[in-house]
Design a protein around this motif. Structure first.
Motif, PDB file in Angstrom:
ATOM      1  N   LYS A  19       0.956  -0.947  -0.471  1.00 29.74           N
ATOM      2  CA  LYS A  19       0.037  -0.152   0.136  1.00 29.74           C
ATOM      3  C   LYS A  19       1.013   1.474  -0.013  1.00 29.74           C
ATOM      4  O   LYS A  19       1.808   1.004   0.189  1.00 29.74           O
ATOM      5  N   VAL A  20       0.168   2.126  -0.779  1.00 30.03           N
ATOM      6  CA  VAL A  20       0.809   3.492  -0.562  1.00 30.03           C
ATOM      7  C   VAL A  20       0.882   4.378   0.764  1.00 30.03           C
ATOM      8  O   VAL A  20       0.229   4.395   1.096  1.00 30.03           O
ATOM      9  N   THR A  68       2.849   9.878  -1.048  1.00 26.20           N
ATOM     10  CA  THR A  68       2.538  10.687  -1.617  1.00 26.20           C
ATOM     11  C   THR A  68       4.112  11.853  -1.385  1.00 26.20           C
ATOM     12  O   THR A  68       4.551  11.700  -2.801  1.00 26.20           O
ATOM     13  N   PHE A 106       6.879   9.864  -2.245  1.00 26.63           N
ATOM     14  CA  PHE A 106       5.990   8.726  -2.484  1.00 26.63           C
ATOM     15  C   PHE A 106       6.599   7.268  -1.894  1.00 26.63           C
ATOM     16  O   PHE A 106       8.099   6.748  -2.385  1.00 26.63           O
ATOM     17  N   THR A 107       5.715   7.024  -1.053  1.00 25.58           N
ATOM     18  CA  THR A 107       6.598   6.147  -0.114  1.00 25.58           C
ATOM     19  C   THR A 107       5.216   4.723  -0.067  1.00 25.58           C
ATOM     20  O   THR A 107       4.035   5.108   0.085  1.00 25.58           O
ATOM     21  N   ILE A 108       5.826   3.611  -0.553  1.00 29.95           N
ATOM     22  CA  ILE A 108       4.930   2.432  -0.656  1.00 29.95           C
ATOM     23  C   ILE A 108       5.905   1.361   0.697  1.00 29.95           C
ATOM     24  O   ILE A 108       7.010   1.097   1.629  1.00 29.95           O
ATOM     25  N   LEU A 119       4.532   6.584 -11.116  1.00 32.54           N
ATOM     26  CA  LEU A 119       3.941   6.556  -9.495  1.00 32.54           C
ATOM     27  C   LEU A 119       2.265   6.172  -9.811  1.00 32.54           C
ATOM     28  O   LEU A 119       2.196   6.019  -8.311  1.00 32.54           O
ATOM     29  N   SER A 125       0.803   3.825  -7.874  1.00 29.03           N
ATOM     30  CA  SER A 125      -0.689   3.870  -6.726  1.00 29.03           C
ATOM     31  C   SER A 125      -2.057   3.145  -7.424  1.00 29.03           C
ATOM     32  O   SER A 125      -2.627   2.663  -6.263  1.00 29.03           O
ATOM     33  N   CYS A 185      -1.222  -0.361  -6.001  1.00 30.73           N
ATOM     34  CA  CYS A 185      -0.774  -1.060  -4.741  1.00 30.73           C
ATOM     35  C   CYS A 185      -2.107  -0.084  -3.523  1.00 30.73           C
ATOM     36  O   CYS A 185      -2.516   1.285  -4.297  1.00 30.73           O
ATOM     37  N   SER A 241      -3.508   7.404  -3.275  1.00 33.97           N
ATOM     38  CA  SER A 241      -3.407   7.378  -4.776  1.00 33.97           C
ATOM     39  C   SER A 241      -2.666   8.705  -5.359  1.00 33.97           C
ATOM     40  O   SER A 241      -3.067   9.518  -5.314  1.00 33.97           O
TER      41      SER A 241
END
Length: 440
Positions: free
Chosen positions: A46-47, A50, A53-55, A127, A131, A134, A138
């Motif tokens: 999951k994101v 933003t 931008f990190t997952i 990106l 989004s 994940c 978004s």
């Protein structure tokens, strides 16, 4: 550069293979015994942010956080695992992936830079795809203040600032304060040797150094006579003479000061020379002085370790998309490596000659332009060892597009093979001079 992205769609597909949560090859054996952890109950992706931008993801029981940025027209990825074992296994997968220009692994962290350049629009497509795939936050098309746009704006401002500094005729100097500095390998120090503490960061090749003079670890024990005879330094722009144990990084001709790397052991000295123990080195921030096609580099050194492989001096960029050159001792010989990335991502090499242990040697490489009576200017390369010319050859490359600092006695970029390139022995001096076409 030779390689370009064909389309945003292709780039997006390529980039998805870079994210830790979708790279099966980086996953260890899922049958291992796992410690109870609420984060690891099931695989997910999951994101969580933003900007940046990190997952956040779990795959086969391993938790990781992947942060993605846009730097110098490339996708830059940083993955932090909660276990070093998982990072080590994933590191091998990253290093084997030709889509990466360079990969740095340190403990539980992997930093990787994509091989291919991309536009801000292509980066934004990546990106958006992340989004979509994940769960979580978004990036939507109508977000006017998207992470991609902010990063792009920051990058453009930095580029503009750098260009403005290049066009300025003012001269900046390095202060002798004890301020600690982040040395970011992907940040060019334009037309000056100044590094300020608020420089942008790069995840790859980053090290720290102190703006103080380089003092030999044994300086207090040395009683060196004052050097009253100076060598003729005509034709050189930079000269590290290593004569003063209390100021070993001094550039005797200009402002290209060399600094001690905070992550290596202190250097020692003898009267008139610097001593490297195979675990230390000096780094030189990049300046325009070194960004020239024609130049001469000369070093007087004494190797003390059999079959040693170590950098004498190097502008050794990570990956394959940047120019560079390296003067290196390897297997009792001296080799000059160079790469013009616009022509090839591969290194070319010139064997200069064999050297003996515990004896002083002088190596010299000269790349210079010549103007025939008829025809256009062409370049040649002469290399010599201990005063004898060993090779003279034509030179069709241009390594002036440097983007990283220099390392004396080691690899200052901390690449994967960093540990192989520490020099063991002594150096009397290193001198560099730029050669232009102005006076032909």
């Amino acid at each position: 550069m030779k390689k370009w992205i064909a389309s945003a769609g292709l780039l997006a597909a390529f980039s998805m293979s870079l994210v830790a949560c979708s790279d099966n090859s980086s996953s260890p054996d899922s049958n291992r015994t796992q410690e109870p952890d609420s984060k690891k109950t099931q695989d997910y992706c999951k994101v969580v942010s933003t900007d940046p931008f990190t997952i956040e993801s779990v795959q086969n029981g391993y938790f990781s956080t992947t942060t993605i940025k846009y730097e110098d027209e490339k996708l830059v990825e940083k993955v932090e695992f909660d276990e070093a074992r998982a990072a080590q296994m994933a590191c091998e997968s990253y290093q084997d992936d030709p889509d990466y220009g360079n990969v740095a692994c340190n403990g539980k962290t992997i930093a990787a830079i994509g091989q291919k350049r991309m536009t801000t629009s292509e980066y934004r497509e990546v990106l958006i795809l992340f989004s979509t795939m994940c769960e979580g936050k978004s990036i939507l098309e109508d977000r006017s203040s998207s992470s991609a746009e902010r990063l792009s704006s920051s990058s453009e401002k930095k580029s503009s600032s750098s260009r403005n500094e290049n066009s300025s005729s003012s001269t900046k100097t390095v202060s002798s304060s004890s301020e600690w500095v982040d040395y970011s390998s992907s940040m060019e120090v334009s037309s000056s040797s100044e590094i300020s503490s608020d420089e942008g960061e790069s995840w790859y090749g980053k090290t720290t150094f102190n703006k103080e003079k380089v003092v030999a670890a044994n300086a207090a024990d040395l009683e060196c006579p004052e050097n009253t005879t100076a060598d003729d330094l005509t034709g050189y722009d930079v000269a590290y003479e290593f004569n003063d144990p209390n100021d070993l990084g001094r550039d005797y001709l200009g402002e290209n000061t060399a600094y001690a790397d905070d992550n290596t052991t202190p250097v020692s000295a003898e009267c008139g020379s610097i001593v490297f123990n195979g675990d230390n080195g000096l780094l030189v921030p990049l300046s325009d002085t070194f960004k020239t096609r024609g130049f001469v580099i000369e070093a007087r050194f004494m190797p003390t370790l059999e079959d040693d492989v170590g950098n004498i001096i190097a502008t050794e960029p990570p990956g394959g998309s940047t120019d560079g050159w390296v003067l290196r001792l390897e297997n009792n010989g001296v080799t000059f490596y160079y790469r013009d990335a616009d022509q090839s991502y591969s290194w070319k090499s010139v064997n200069i000659g064999k050297v003996s242990l515990d004896e002083w040697h002088v190596v010299r490489v000269k790349i210079f332009p010549k103007k025939p009576e008829y025809g256009s200017i062409f370049y040649s390369m002469n290399v010599s060892l201990d005063g004898s010319l060993t090779q003279a050859l034509s030179y069709n490359d241009d390594t002036s597009d440097l983007a990283y600092g220099l390392g004396i006695g080691f690899d200052s970029m901390y690449q994967e093979t960093h540990r192989k390139w520490f020099f063991t022995g002594k150096m009397d001096y290193i001198r560099y001079g730029k050669i232009t076409e102005d006076n032909l």
